[in-house]
Design an enzyme around this catalytic site. Sequence first.
Site, PDB file in Angstrom:
ATOM      1  N   PRO A  33       0.793  -1.225   0.000  1.00 55.88           N
ATOM      2  CA  PRO A  33       0.000   0.000   0.000  1.00 55.88           C
ATOM      3  C   PRO A  33       0.829   1.281   0.000  1.00 55.88           C
ATOM      4  CG  PRO A  33      -0.217  -1.170   2.089  1.00 55.88           C
ATOM      5  CD  PRO A  33       0.477  -2.089   1.136  1.00 55.88           C
ATOM      6  N   ASN A  34       0.347   2.222  -0.759  1.00 59.85           N
ATOM      7  CA  ASN A  34       0.876   3.593  -0.871  1.00 59.85           C
ATOM      8  C   ASN A  34       2.153   3.693  -1.696  1.00 59.85           C
ATOM      9  OD1 ASN A  34      -1.198   4.788   0.818  1.00 59.85           O
ATOM     10  ND2 ASN A  34      -0.223   3.692   2.498  1.00 59.85           N
ATOM     11  N   ARG A  41       4.947  10.938  -2.553  1.00 58.24           N
ATOM     12  CA  ARG A  41       4.591  10.770  -1.143  1.00 58.24           C
ATOM     13  C   ARG A  41       5.850  10.933  -0.284  1.00 58.24           C
ATOM     14  NH1 ARG A  41       4.783   4.779   1.214  1.00 58.24           N
ATOM     15  NH2 ARG A  41       3.888   5.113   3.251  1.00 58.24           N
ATOM     16  N   TYR A  46      10.960   8.739   1.184  1.00 59.08           N
ATOM     17  CA  TYR A  46      10.927   7.667   0.189  1.00 59.08           C
ATOM     18  C   TYR A  46      11.603   8.033  -1.132  1.00 59.08           C
ATOM     19  CZ  TYR A  46       7.620   5.681   3.508  1.00 59.08           C
ATOM     20  OH  TYR A  46       7.048   5.174   4.649  1.00 59.08           O
ATOM     21  N   ASN A  97       8.234  -5.472  -0.869  1.00 58.92           N
ATOM     22  CA  ASN A  97       8.104  -4.357   0.069  1.00 58.92           C
ATOM     23  C   ASN A  97       6.622  -4.304   0.429  1.00 58.92           C
ATOM     24  OD1 ASN A  97       7.829  -2.033   1.483  1.00 58.92           O
ATOM     25  ND2 ASN A  97       9.057  -0.760   0.102  1.00 58.92           N
ATOM     26  N   ALA A 100       2.991  -0.869   4.782  1.00 64.11           N
ATOM     27  CA  ALA A 100       2.527  -0.966   6.177  1.00 64.11           C
ATOM     28  C   ALA A 100       2.079  -2.375   6.559  1.00 64.11           C
ATOM     29  CB  ALA A 100       1.404   0.028   6.410  1.00 64.11           C
ATOM     30  N   HIS A 103       4.055  -4.642   9.079  1.00 62.45           N
ATOM     31  CA  HIS A 103       3.943  -4.568  10.539  1.00 62.45           C
ATOM     32  C   HIS A 103       2.645  -5.161  11.076  1.00 62.45           C
ATOM     33  CE1 HIS A 103       7.087  -1.796   9.463  1.00 62.45           C
ATOM     34  NE2 HIS A 103       6.228  -0.995   8.867  1.00 62.45           N
ATOM     35  N   ASP A 110       1.943 -15.891   6.128  1.00 66.26           N
ATOM     36  CA  ASP A 110       1.497 -17.266   5.843  1.00 66.26           C
ATOM     37  C   ASP A 110       1.628 -17.576   4.350  1.00 66.26           C
ATOM     38  OD1 ASP A 110       0.929 -17.731   8.491  1.00 66.26           O
ATOM     39  OD2 ASP A 110      -1.247 -17.599   8.276  1.00 66.26           O
ATOM     40  N   GLU A 121      13.071  -9.150   1.617  1.00 66.23           N
ATOM     41  CA  GLU A 121      12.184  -8.066   2.089  1.00 66.23           C
ATOM     42  C   GLU A 121      12.938  -6.740   1.922  1.00 66.23           C
ATOM     43  OE1 GLU A 121      11.242  -8.762   6.174  1.00 66.23           O
ATOM     44  OE2 GLU A 121      10.380  -6.766   6.482  1.00 66.23           O
ATOM     45  N   HIS A 123      12.765  -2.458   2.421  1.00 64.65           N
ATOM     46  CA  HIS A 123      12.153  -1.211   2.882  1.00 64.65           C
ATOM     47  C   HIS A 123      13.028  -0.074   2.392  1.00 64.65           C
ATOM     48  CE1 HIS A 123       9.523  -3.600   5.268  1.00 64.65           C
ATOM     49  NE2 HIS A 123      10.576  -4.244   5.725  1.00 64.65           N
ATOM     50  N   ILE A 124      12.414   0.890   1.786  1.00 63.98           N
ATOM     51  CA  ILE A 124      13.163   2.021   1.240  1.00 63.98           C
ATOM     52  C   ILE A 124      13.795   2.808   2.382  1.00 63.98           C
ATOM     53  CG2 ILE A 124      12.913   4.185  -0.042  1.00 63.98           C
ATOM     54  CD1 ILE A 124      10.508   2.733  -1.509  1.00 63.98           C
ATOM     55  N   SER A 125      13.005   3.034   3.410  1.00 65.54           N
ATOM     56  CA  SER A 125      13.509   3.776   4.574  1.00 65.54           C
ATOM     57  C   SER A 125      14.109   2.800   5.588  1.00 65.54           C
ATOM     58  CB  SER A 125      12.358   4.549   5.229  1.00 65.54           C
ATOM     59  OG  SER A 125      11.384   3.650   5.738  1.00 65.54           O
ATOM     60  N   ARG A 130      12.826   4.720  12.672  1.00 60.86           N
ATOM     61  CA  ARG A 130      11.539   5.425  12.660  1.00 60.86           C
ATOM     62  C   ARG A 130      10.695   5.030  13.878  1.00 60.86           C
ATOM     63  NH1 ARG A 130       9.080   4.998   6.778  1.00 60.86           N
ATOM     64  NH2 ARG A 130       7.763   6.650   7.672  1.00 60.86           N
ATOM     65  N   ARG A 134       7.063   0.536  13.589  1.00 59.06           N
ATOM     66  CA  ARG A 134       7.649   0.048  12.334  1.00 59.06           C
ATOM     67  C   ARG A 134       8.829  -0.902  12.580  1.00 59.06           C
ATOM     68  NH1 ARG A 134       5.339   3.503   8.329  1.00 59.06           N
ATOM     69  NH2 ARG A 134       4.851   5.512   9.251  1.00 59.06           N
TER      70      ARG A 134
HETATM   71  C1  DHK Z   1       7.045   1.631   3.288  1.00 58.58           C
HETATM   72  C2  DHK Z   1       5.894   1.942   3.919  1.00 58.58           C
HETATM   73  O1  DHK Z   1       4.819   2.303   3.232  1.00 58.58           O
HETATM   74  C3  DHK Z   1       5.795   1.956   5.396  1.00 58.58           C
HETATM   75  O2  DHK Z   1       4.517   1.631   5.844  1.00 58.58           O
HETATM   76  C4  DHK Z   1       6.822   1.059   6.032  1.00 58.58           C
HETATM   77  C5  DHK Z   1       8.217   1.084   3.991  1.00 58.58           C
HETATM   78  C6  DHK Z   1       8.204   1.357   5.479  1.00 58.58           C
HETATM   79  C7  DHK Z   1       9.504   1.492   3.304  1.00 58.58           C
HETATM   80  O3  DHK Z   1      10.416   2.043   3.933  1.00 58.58           O
HETATM   81  O4  DHK Z   1       9.644   1.228   2.114  1.00 58.58           O
HETATM   82  O5  DHK Z   1       6.804   1.250   7.431  1.00 58.58           O
END
Ligand code: DHK
Length: 167
Positions: A33-34, A41, A46, A97, A100, A103, A110, A121, A123-125, A130, A134
Amino acid sequence: MGARAVKAGYKGGRCKTAKGRPMDKQIYILNGPNLNLLGRRQPEIYGGETLEDVLARAGGVAKALGLTVRGLQSNHEGELIGWIHEARDKAAGIVINPGAFTHTSVAILDALNAFDGPVIEVHISNIHKREAFRHHSYVSLRADGVIAGCGTEGYDLALRRLATLLA
Ligand code: DHK
Protein backbone atom coordinates in the site's frame (compact mmCIF):
# COMPACT_ATOMS: atom_id res chain seq x y z
CA MET A 1 -5.75 -36.24 -9.70
CA GLY A 2 -3.53 -37.98 -12.30
CA ALA A 3 0.09 -36.95 -12.73
CA ARG A 4 -0.68 -35.18 -16.03
CA ALA A 5 -3.23 -32.93 -14.37
CA VAL A 6 -0.74 -31.65 -11.82
CA LYS A 7 0.01 -28.02 -12.56
CA ALA A 8 3.60 -27.46 -13.70
CA GLY A 9 5.52 -25.60 -11.03
CA TYR A 10 8.66 -23.53 -11.43
CA LYS A 11 11.45 -25.94 -12.38
CA GLY A 12 14.49 -23.94 -11.34
CA GLY A 13 17.36 -23.08 -13.65
CA ARG A 14 17.20 -26.12 -15.91
CA CYS A 15 14.54 -24.75 -18.29
CA LYS A 16 15.77 -24.03 -21.83
CA THR A 17 14.42 -21.84 -24.62
CA ALA A 18 13.61 -23.32 -28.04
CA LYS A 19 17.15 -22.35 -29.06
CA GLY A 20 18.63 -24.27 -26.12
CA ARG A 21 19.62 -21.19 -24.09
CA PRO A 22 18.86 -21.37 -20.36
CA MET A 23 15.58 -19.53 -19.67
CA ASP A 24 15.82 -16.41 -17.46
CA LYS A 25 14.44 -16.98 -13.99
CA GLN A 26 11.45 -14.80 -13.19
CA ILE A 27 11.36 -12.68 -10.03
CA TYR A 28 8.17 -11.14 -8.69
CA ILE A 29 8.72 -7.64 -7.26
CA LEU A 30 5.71 -6.98 -5.03
CA ASN A 31 4.89 -3.60 -3.52
CA GLY A 32 2.22 -2.93 -0.95
CA PRO A 33 0.00 0.00 0.00
CA ASN A 34 0.88 3.59 -0.87
CA LEU A 35 3.95 2.62 -2.88
CA ASN A 36 2.03 3.60 -6.03
CA LEU A 37 2.62 7.16 -4.77
CA LEU A 38 6.40 6.79 -4.77
CA GLY A 39 8.04 10.04 -5.89
CA ARG A 40 5.10 12.11 -4.68
CA ARG A 41 4.59 10.77 -1.14
CA GLN A 42 6.95 12.08 1.57
CA PRO A 43 9.94 12.32 -0.81
CA GLU A 44 12.16 13.26 2.14
CA ILE A 45 11.62 9.66 3.34
CA TYR A 46 10.93 7.67 0.19
CA GLY A 47 12.87 9.64 -2.44
CA GLY A 48 11.87 11.30 -5.69
CA GLU A 49 11.71 8.32 -8.05
CA THR A 50 8.38 6.89 -9.14
CA LEU A 51 7.62 3.18 -8.88
CA GLU A 52 7.81 3.04 -12.67
CA ASP A 53 11.37 4.50 -12.51
CA VAL A 54 12.35 1.96 -9.88
CA LEU A 55 10.91 -1.01 -11.78
CA ALA A 56 12.49 0.12 -15.05
CA ARG A 57 15.91 0.24 -13.42
CA ALA A 58 15.30 -3.08 -11.67
CA GLY A 59 14.43 -4.60 -15.05
CA GLY A 60 17.84 -3.55 -16.38
CA VAL A 61 19.64 -4.89 -13.31
CA ALA A 62 17.71 -8.15 -13.59
CA LYS A 63 18.58 -8.57 -17.26
CA ALA A 64 22.29 -8.21 -16.53
CA LEU A 65 21.91 -10.92 -13.88
CA GLY A 66 20.04 -13.33 -16.18
CA LEU A 67 16.72 -12.68 -14.44
CA THR A 68 13.40 -11.25 -15.57
CA VAL A 69 11.07 -9.26 -13.34
CA ARG A 70 7.32 -8.85 -12.97
CA GLY A 71 6.60 -5.69 -10.98
CA LEU A 72 3.23 -5.53 -9.18
CA GLN A 73 1.72 -3.08 -6.68
CA SER A 74 -1.51 -3.18 -4.72
CA ASN A 75 -3.14 -1.31 -1.88
CA HIS A 76 -5.09 -4.49 -1.02
CA GLU A 77 -3.76 -7.29 1.17
CA GLY A 78 -5.74 -10.02 -0.62
CA GLU A 79 -4.41 -9.02 -4.03
CA LEU A 80 -0.83 -9.23 -2.77
CA ILE A 81 -1.59 -12.66 -1.30
CA GLY A 82 -3.03 -13.78 -4.66
CA TRP A 83 0.20 -12.76 -6.41
CA ILE A 84 2.30 -14.64 -3.82
CA HIS A 85 0.18 -17.75 -4.54
CA GLU A 86 0.68 -17.22 -8.28
CA ALA A 87 4.45 -16.93 -7.70
CA ARG A 88 4.48 -20.52 -6.40
CA ASP A 89 4.15 -21.67 -10.02
CA LYS A 90 5.63 -18.75 -11.90
CA ALA A 91 8.54 -17.24 -9.98
CA ALA A 92 11.94 -18.40 -8.83
CA GLY A 93 12.12 -15.74 -6.12
CA ILE A 94 10.24 -12.81 -4.60
CA VAL A 95 11.30 -9.27 -3.70
CA ILE A 96 8.63 -7.75 -1.46
CA ASN A 97 8.10 -4.36 0.07
CA PRO A 98 4.82 -4.96 1.90
CA GLY A 99 4.52 -1.29 2.95
CA ALA A 100 2.53 -0.97 6.18
CA PHE A 101 1.39 -4.62 5.89
CA THR A 102 4.96 -5.45 7.01
CA HIS A 103 3.94 -4.57 10.54
CA THR A 104 0.44 -6.04 10.60
CA SER A 105 -0.06 -8.95 8.22
CA VAL A 106 0.12 -12.53 9.45
CA ALA A 107 -1.76 -13.44 6.24
CA ILE A 108 1.10 -12.19 4.02
CA LEU A 109 3.57 -14.08 6.23
CA ASP A 110 1.50 -17.27 5.84
CA ALA A 111 1.36 -16.82 2.04
CA LEU A 112 5.15 -16.34 1.87
CA ASN A 113 5.60 -19.47 4.00
CA ALA A 114 3.77 -21.35 1.23
CA PHE A 115 6.31 -20.15 -1.36
CA ASP A 116 9.39 -22.35 -1.75
CA GLY A 117 11.92 -19.96 -3.33
CA PRO A 118 14.04 -17.24 -1.76
CA VAL A 119 12.34 -14.09 -0.47
CA ILE A 120 14.04 -10.74 0.07
CA GLU A 121 12.18 -8.07 2.09
CA VAL A 122 12.89 -4.46 1.08
CA HIS A 123 12.15 -1.21 2.88
CA ILE A 124 13.16 2.02 1.24
CA SER A 125 13.51 3.78 4.57
CA ASN A 126 15.37 2.50 7.61
CA ILE A 127 12.36 1.25 9.57
CA HIS A 128 14.51 0.86 12.70
CA LYS A 129 15.25 4.58 12.76
CA ARG A 130 11.54 5.42 12.66
CA GLU A 131 8.50 5.00 14.93
CA ALA A 132 8.54 1.95 17.26
CA PHE A 133 5.52 0.38 15.50
CA ARG A 134 7.65 0.05 12.33
CA HIS A 135 10.41 -1.90 14.12
CA HIS A 136 8.58 -5.22 14.00
CA SER A 137 8.11 -7.10 10.74
CA TYR A 138 6.01 -10.26 10.38
CA VAL A 139 7.56 -10.78 6.93
CA SER A 140 11.08 -10.94 8.44
CA LEU A 141 10.08 -14.25 10.06
CA ARG A 142 10.15 -15.70 6.52
CA ALA A 143 12.52 -13.46 4.55
CA ASP A 144 15.92 -14.87 3.60
CA GLY A 145 17.30 -11.33 3.61
CA VAL A 146 16.12 -7.89 4.68
CA ILE A 147 17.27 -4.61 3.13
CA ALA A 148 16.23 -1.38 4.84
CA GLY A 149 17.39 2.19 4.53
CA CYS A 150 19.16 1.87 1.19
CA GLY A 151 16.54 3.93 -0.63
CA THR A 152 15.13 2.56 -3.86
CA GLU A 153 18.54 1.02 -4.58
CA GLY A 154 17.38 -1.66 -2.12
CA TYR A 155 15.38 -3.32 -4.93
CA ASP A 156 18.54 -3.63 -7.06
CA LEU A 157 20.48 -5.03 -4.10
CA ALA A 158 17.69 -7.54 -3.48
CA LEU A 159 17.90 -8.77 -7.08
CA ARG A 160 21.68 -9.19 -6.75
CA ARG A 161 21.17 -11.30 -3.64
CA LEU A 162 18.48 -13.41 -5.34
CA ALA A 163 20.82 -14.01 -8.30
CA THR A 164 23.42 -15.33 -5.83
CA LEU A 165 20.89 -17.51 -4.01
CA LEU A 166 19.48 -18.92 -7.29
CA ALA A 167 22.83 -19.55 -9.01
C1 DHK B 1 7.05 1.63 3.29
C2 DHK B 1 5.89 1.94 3.92
O1 DHK B 1 4.82 2.30 3.23
C3 DHK B 1 5.80 1.96 5.40
O2 DHK B 1 4.52 1.63 5.84
C4 DHK B 1 6.82 1.06 6.03
C5 DHK B 1 8.22 1.08 3.99
C6 DHK B 1 8.20 1.36 5.48
C7 DHK B 1 9.50 1.49 3.30
O3 DHK B 1 10.42 2.04 3.93
O4 DHK B 1 9.64 1.23 2.11
O5 DHK B 1 6.80 1.25 7.43
